[in-house]
Write an enzyme that holds these catalytic residues in place. Sequence first.
Site, mmCIF file in Angstrom:
data_model
loop_
_atom_site.group_PDB
_atom_site.id
_atom_site.type_symbol
_atom_site.label_atom_id
_atom_site.label_comp_id
_atom_site.label_asym_id
_atom_site.label_seq_id
_atom_site.Cartn_x
_atom_site.Cartn_y
_atom_site.Cartn_z
ATOM 1 N N SER A 1 1.163 -0.924 0.290
ATOM 2 C CA SER A 1 0.070 0.116 -0.080
ATOM 3 C C SER A 1 1.169 1.518 0.034
ATOM 4 O O SER A 1 0.565 2.721 -0.372
ATOM 5 C CB SER A 1 -0.981 0.465 1.366
ATOM 6 O OG SER A 1 -0.359 -0.314 2.623
ATOM 7 N N HIS B 1 -0.492 6.331 6.242
ATOM 8 C CA HIS B 1 0.031 6.043 5.029
ATOM 9 C C HIS B 1 0.118 7.085 4.228
ATOM 10 O O HIS B 1 0.256 8.275 4.640
ATOM 11 C CB HIS B 1 -1.085 5.352 4.513
ATOM 12 C CG HIS B 1 -1.134 3.858 4.268
ATOM 13 N ND1 HIS B 1 -1.802 3.736 5.580
ATOM 14 C CD2 HIS B 1 -0.472 2.684 3.345
ATOM 15 C CE1 HIS B 1 -1.115 2.034 5.442
ATOM 16 N NE2 HIS B 1 -0.616 1.676 4.648
#
Length: 311
Positions: free
Chosen positions: A48, A290
């Site tokens: 990711s 993230h």
Amino acid sequence: MRTRTGLGLAAVASCVALAAAVTVGREGGSAASPHTLPKGPYVALGDSYTAGPDIPDRHGRPAGCERSDRNYPSLVAAGLGLRSAGFKDVSCSGAVTADLAAPQTTDDGVNPAQLSALTASTRLVTLGIGGNDIGFGPLLTTCVKYGVAYRLAERIASGAADRAPCRGRYVADGTDEIDGRIGAVGRRLSGVLDDIRRRAPAARVYVVGYPAILPAEGTGCAALGLAPGDVGFLREKEQRLNAVLRRQAQTAGAGYVDTYTPSAGRDACADAAVRWIEPLVPAAPAAPVHPNERGERGMADAVLRAVAATH
């Protein structure tokens, strides 16, 4: 790390043009001048942190991989001036090293084995993997829960609470559970890099490390809610993972892309105006903990600098 639900050049002159075209550490604008850079084919592999979940706009199939068209592979491809035929992004949120050689089931579709995208004509490969193998997402979640308990204990015990309760959960009797997982990643990555070389013998391969998630020093990080000692514990684990990725890349004759150094001071605990990594409650479009679009752009710049430095 979201959990589940050599490049050929025509001549030496091209190397000089490539080095001159890469933008170093400049936010905004393109990472490089497309018309001066070498052509692909380029294949992006990874998890990711490569895919860029929740950064608009989503592209590619399956939708469950959550690839952004502004992730670092897309920006690298743009910097290289590659059209769709010369670029394939097969990264997928939740991927572990095993998903490189076997299909990965997501909440919305199955991603074919990532290595199947490689061919003898591939000239550039980037690989960002390892965070899910060590369970960094669940590790962080556990540490946040311990952080909540720490703050409660601090109020009750007036400063006598364990300042690194999460470390105590994973390190006992001289055995560090997370270090064991990191060592296993190194062994798996060695096999993956051998497989990449067999499938794409003419490709220049780069292992892309993880950017800084936690501040370079100190114990404060209200945005992640960790106990003070566990900030350093998690920082140490990410740095160790990156060191193993670097060592395996060098052993295999691949390049290593350091995204940790340029992201220093831009971690999830930094001001929203500069950070590359979003905190637990993102202020910019990105998955929690993230990279945001700024982070993906910074990672792309780091990849292009690495390509420039070795050609």
